[in-house]
Write an enzyme that holds these catalytic residues in place. Structure first.
Site, PDB file in Angstrom:
ATOM      1  N   LYS A 167       7.415   9.309  -0.552  1.00  0.00           N
ATOM      2  CA  LYS A 167       7.092   7.879  -0.510  1.00  0.00           C
ATOM      3  C   LYS A 167       5.614   7.700  -0.837  1.00  0.00           C
ATOM      4  O   LYS A 167       4.751   8.068  -0.037  1.00  0.00           O
ATOM      5  CB  LYS A 167       7.391   7.330   0.893  1.00  0.00           C
ATOM      6  CG  LYS A 167       7.363   5.822   0.936  1.00  0.00           C
ATOM      7  CD  LYS A 167       6.946   5.269   2.262  1.00  0.00           C
ATOM      8  CE  LYS A 167       5.477   5.355   2.476  1.00  0.00           C
ATOM      9  NZ  LYS A 167       4.630   4.724   1.447  1.00  0.00           N
ATOM     10  N   GLU A 243      -2.519  15.250   7.461  1.00  0.00           N
ATOM     11  CA  GLU A 243      -3.889  15.197   6.933  1.00  0.00           C
ATOM     12  C   GLU A 243      -4.376  13.785   7.200  1.00  0.00           C
ATOM     13  O   GLU A 243      -4.008  12.851   6.493  1.00  0.00           O
ATOM     14  CB  GLU A 243      -3.899  15.475   5.418  1.00  0.00           C
ATOM     15  CG  GLU A 243      -3.413  16.853   5.023  1.00  0.00           C
ATOM     16  CD  GLU A 243      -4.375  17.963   5.418  1.00  0.00           C
ATOM     17  OE1 GLU A 243      -5.498  17.659   5.882  1.00  0.00           O
ATOM     18  OE2 GLU A 243      -3.990  19.127   5.278  1.00  0.00           O
ATOM     19  N   CYS A 277     -11.508  10.896   2.494  1.00  0.00           N
ATOM     20  CA  CYS A 277     -11.499  11.397   3.874  1.00  0.00           C
ATOM     21  C   CYS A 277     -12.586  12.449   4.085  1.00  0.00           C
ATOM     22  O   CYS A 277     -12.989  12.707   5.201  1.00  0.00           O
ATOM     23  CB  CYS A 277     -10.136  11.965   4.213  1.00  0.00           C
ATOM     24  SG  CYS A 277      -9.601  13.200   3.034  1.00  0.00           S
ATOM     25  N   GLU A 378     -14.213   5.832  11.101  1.00  0.00           N
ATOM     26  CA  GLU A 378     -14.327   6.195   9.693  1.00  0.00           C
ATOM     27  C   GLU A 378     -14.523   4.904   8.894  1.00  0.00           C
ATOM     28  O   GLU A 378     -13.783   3.943   9.067  1.00  0.00           O
ATOM     29  CB  GLU A 378     -13.024   6.873   9.265  1.00  0.00           C
ATOM     30  CG  GLU A 378     -13.031   7.337   7.847  1.00  0.00           C
ATOM     31  CD  GLU A 378     -11.686   7.947   7.455  1.00  0.00           C
ATOM     32  OE1 GLU A 378     -10.638   7.476   7.936  1.00  0.00           O
ATOM     33  OE2 GLU A 378     -11.706   8.894   6.653  1.00  0.00           O
TER      34      GLU A 378
HETATM   35  P1  NAD Z   1      -2.259   4.486   5.883  1.00  0.00           P
HETATM   36  O1  NAD Z   1      -1.969   5.460   6.963  1.00  0.00           O
HETATM   37  O2  NAD Z   1      -2.092   3.055   6.146  1.00  0.00           O
HETATM   38  O3  NAD Z   1      -1.382   4.798   4.582  1.00  0.00           O
HETATM   39  C1  NAD Z   1      -1.140   6.091   4.109  1.00  0.00           C
HETATM   40  C2  NAD Z   1       0.331   6.224   3.786  1.00  0.00           C
HETATM   41  O4  NAD Z   1       1.104   5.975   4.944  1.00  0.00           O
HETATM   42  C3  NAD Z   1       0.824   5.247   2.725  1.00  0.00           C
HETATM   43  O5  NAD Z   1       1.787   5.899   1.921  1.00  0.00           O
HETATM   44  C4  NAD Z   1       1.493   4.164   3.557  1.00  0.00           C
HETATM   45  O6  NAD Z   1       2.493   3.475   2.858  1.00  0.00           O
HETATM   46  C5  NAD Z   1       2.093   4.996   4.653  1.00  0.00           C
HETATM   47  N1  NAD Z   1       2.415   4.280   5.882  1.00  0.00           N
HETATM   48  C6  NAD Z   1       1.769   3.216   6.430  1.00  0.00           C
HETATM   49  N2  NAD Z   1       2.384   2.853   7.583  1.00  0.00           N
HETATM   50  C7  NAD Z   1       3.418   3.712   7.759  1.00  0.00           C
HETATM   51  C8  NAD Z   1       4.425   3.854   8.774  1.00  0.00           C
HETATM   52  N3  NAD Z   1       4.472   3.058   9.844  1.00  0.00           N
HETATM   53  N4  NAD Z   1       5.339   4.834   8.633  1.00  0.00           N
HETATM   54  C9  NAD Z   1       5.295   5.664   7.570  1.00  0.00           C
HETATM   55  N5  NAD Z   1       4.380   5.578   6.588  1.00  0.00           N
HETATM   56  C10 NAD Z   1       3.444   4.617   6.678  1.00  0.00           C
HETATM   57  O7  NAD Z   1      -3.707   4.868   5.441  1.00  0.00           O
HETATM   58  P2  NAD Z   1      -4.731   4.076   4.568  1.00  0.00           P
HETATM   59  O8  NAD Z   1      -5.606   3.377   5.524  1.00  0.00           O
HETATM   60  O9  NAD Z   1      -4.087   3.333   3.480  1.00  0.00           O
HETATM   61  O10 NAD Z   1      -5.446   5.334   3.924  1.00  0.00           O
HETATM   62  C11 NAD Z   1      -6.674   5.802   4.283  1.00  0.00           C
HETATM   63  C12 NAD Z   1      -6.598   6.879   5.364  1.00  0.00           C
HETATM   64  O11 NAD Z   1      -6.057   8.080   4.860  1.00  0.00           O
HETATM   65  C13 NAD Z   1      -7.981   7.219   5.850  1.00  0.00           C
HETATM   66  O12 NAD Z   1      -8.018   7.280   7.243  1.00  0.00           O
HETATM   67  C14 NAD Z   1      -8.236   8.590   5.259  1.00  0.00           C
HETATM   68  O13 NAD Z   1      -9.149   9.372   5.926  1.00  0.00           O
HETATM   69  C15 NAD Z   1      -6.887   9.170   5.231  1.00  0.00           C
HETATM   70  N6  NAD Z   1      -6.859  10.241   4.261  1.00  0.00           N
HETATM   71  C16 NAD Z   1      -6.854  11.516   4.715  1.00  0.00           C
HETATM   72  C17 NAD Z   1      -6.861  12.569   3.838  1.00  0.00           C
HETATM   73  C18 NAD Z   1      -6.817  13.992   4.331  1.00  0.00           C
HETATM   74  O14 NAD Z   1      -6.478  14.879   3.591  1.00  0.00           O
HETATM   75  N7  NAD Z   1      -7.136  14.271   5.579  1.00  0.00           N
HETATM   76  C19 NAD Z   1      -6.851  12.324   2.454  1.00  0.00           C
HETATM   77  C20 NAD Z   1      -6.865  11.011   2.014  1.00  0.00           C
HETATM   78  C21 NAD Z   1      -6.862   9.967   2.940  1.00  0.00           C
END
Ligand code: NAD
Length: 482
Positions: A167, A243, A277, A378
């Site tokens: 997804k 992650e 991140c 963050e």
């Molecule tokens: P997010 O958690 O809202 O979204 C990330 C993913 O999760 C998307 O595909 C989204 O559709 C999905 N998602 C959202 N709600 C969900 C739910 N209830 N159930 C299942 N899936 C769901 O994150 P964001 O705010 O859009 O992205 C940024 C975050 O991602 C930051 O905190 C960043 O640090 C983190 N990030 C971490 C890494 C790593 O490798 N550690 C890499 C990139 C981004």
């Protein structure tokens, strides 16, 4: 996309992917529901039976071909990443190259599913381990590295013999569809990789937690969603790799090469407009060099060219959406209200050139108090909160004093100090006098609220393998025979 790699929405509904630099609709994709997700899991479960039997070398050849196709289509893919995500074209092209490299790596690592033979305590037996694919894998990917997140999950899992239901983030579905198209063109059979786009991730992702055939879930995204998924995965005791968010400290000691430290930090914060991140989120500077570093940072960021990632000369693109812009602005206001000094940037870019996109300039804040949200949370934006320190032990305690533990950066010429601090920092990755911490060959991941498990490196394929122990009894040779 050819070959049934994208799950169509039964409802017929679609949603739009929008360019964050100008608000233009780039395309529409199926808006899948939980029902569609269940169909994708059925297809992945059916395909697993045959895909696991394909020799690892043959799976590797198909994954390598997909990597090759990525390099051949690098220009188109980079343009699509820039349109959907906003990062400048050069950075997008680099992401395509890293994605192809990761596919090549996992194509090879899949052939190295080595088990062990173990000395037997009883005699007349052989104890050994087999590495077997875990089964159907659920993958949920973020929008900031919309292409590079895919080989780390789907590439590794397919190489291990698993089938994948993925997804993508709702902001960047088209990049995931382009990846699937190339995997299909490479000859990977239908059902091995299913992309399930949706505008409503929570409900649509639920079957990944509830269906007992999904044996592994790999998620990259926010800590808040990671916690929900971890709780949900307990329902079926599904193995989970998370992650999650970072809040990286960058520590500049008095003996550091100041100009290269400043370049390194600005480089890291400019990539993805700080929506990385791994980006330094708190900048700790020895008091004796504090003013020099802070003004060097402010000078340096003023020269960063902000704009549409597709325009020539752009070094930093827009933020992903209005929520991201609000969060960054709120943190900057909060720091200033608490007494921080604003040295560069500080508010959303306005005017005709900017108004259709989500542009925020690099923002340097000096004397940021410890209780400012820009330090505790963050930021995921181009903000540089600078804090002074006196002692090594004091700065290590401050660096460790947050819930996250993903990456950290240390700048010093003192080898003993570098070693002491690298060992004392509570995080999954430390870079010393260096800004590129992630590479396909090395494990990537965090501690504490930044996640569990590792991607990339050999660990990156282990995440998709189960270890099975076999104890095999055999009869000894009858006395006198040979
Ligand atoms: P997010 O958690 O809202 O979204 C990330 C993913 O999760 C998307 O595909 C989204 O559709 C999905 N998602 C959202 N709600 C969900 C739910 N209830 N159930 C299942 N899936 C769901 O994150 P964001 O705010 O859009 O992205 C940024 C975050 O991602 C930051 O905190 C960043 O640090 C983190 N990030 C971490 C890494 C790593 O490798 N550690 C890499 C990139 C981004």
């Amino acid at each position: 996309v050819t070959g049934g790699f994208v799950t169509p929405a039964i409802s017929g509904r679609t949603f739009a992917s929008v360019n964050p630099a100008n608000g233009a609709v780039i395309g529409t994709v199926p808006d899948c529901s939980a029902e569609d997700m269940a169909i994708a899991i059925d297809a992945a479960a059916a395909a697993f039976e045959s895909w696991r039997q394909v020799p690892a070398a043959q799976r590797g050849r198909l994954i390598r071909s997909a990597g090759q196709l990525l390099t051949e289509h690098a220009a188109d893919l980079a343009a699509l990443i820039t349109a959907e995500q906003g990062k400048p074209l050069g950075e997008a092209r680099f992401e395509v190259m890293l994605t192809a490299e990761a596919m090549f790596w996992f194509a090879e690592e899949g052939r190295r599913g080595y088990g062990q033979t173990i000395p037997d305590p009883m005699g007349n037996r052989r104890l050994f381990t087999l590495k077997q694919p875990v089964g159907v894998v659920g993958a949920i990917t973020p929008w900031n590295i919309p292409l590079l997140a895919l080989p780390r999950k789907a590439g590794a899992a397919m190489a291990a013999g698993c089938t994948v239901v993925l997804k993508p983030a709702e902001q960047t579905p088209l990049v995931a569809l382009a990846f699937a198209e190339l995997v299909a063109q490479a000859g990977v059979p239908a059902g091995v990789l299913q992309i399930v786009p949706t505008s409503d991730p929570g409900p649509t992702a639920a079957p990944l937690l509830d269906d007992p055939r999904v044996r592994k879930l790999s998620f990259t995204g926010s800590t808040a969603v990671g916690k929900l998924l971890m709780a949900g995965a307990s329902r079926t005791v599904t193995n989970i790799t998370l992650e999650l968010g970072g809040n990286a400290p960058a520590i500049i000691f008095a003996d550091a090469d100041i100009s290269s430290a400043v370049d390194s930090i600005v480089d890291l914060k400019t990539q993805m407009a700080g929506q990385n991140c791994l980006a330094p989120n708190r900048i700790y500077v020895d008091h004796s060099i504090l003013d020099t570093v802070t003004s060097a940072l402010a000078d340096r960021v003023r020269s960063v060219q902000v704009g549409d990632g597709a325009a020539v000369g752009t070094q930093m693109g827009p933020l992903i959406d209005a929520d991201a812009l609000d969060r960054v602005d709120r943190q900057v206001r909060d720091a200033v209200d608490r007494g921080a000094r604003l040295l560069a940037g500080g508010s959303r870019l306005t005017g005709p050139r900017w108004s259709a996109g989500y542009f925020y300039p690099p923002t340097v804040l000096a004397a940021v108090p410890a209780d400012a949200s820009a330090l505790a949370e963050e930021t995921f934006g181009p903000v540089y909160p600078v804090v002074g320190f006196d002692e090594e032990s004091e700065v290590v305690a401050a660096a460790n004093g947050v819930e996250q533990g993903l990456a950290a950066y240390v700048y010093t010429r003192d080898l003993s100090r570098a070693m002491r601090v690298a060992e004392a920092l509570e995080c999954g990755m430390v870079a010393v006098n260096e800004n590129r911490i992630a590479s396909t060959e090395a494990p990537f991941g965090g501690t504490k609220a930044s996640g569990t498990g590792r991607e990339s490196g050999h660990e990156g394929i282990e995440a998709y393998l189960e270890t099975k122990t076999v104890a095999l009894r055999f009869e000894p040779s009858p006395a006198g025979s040979r």
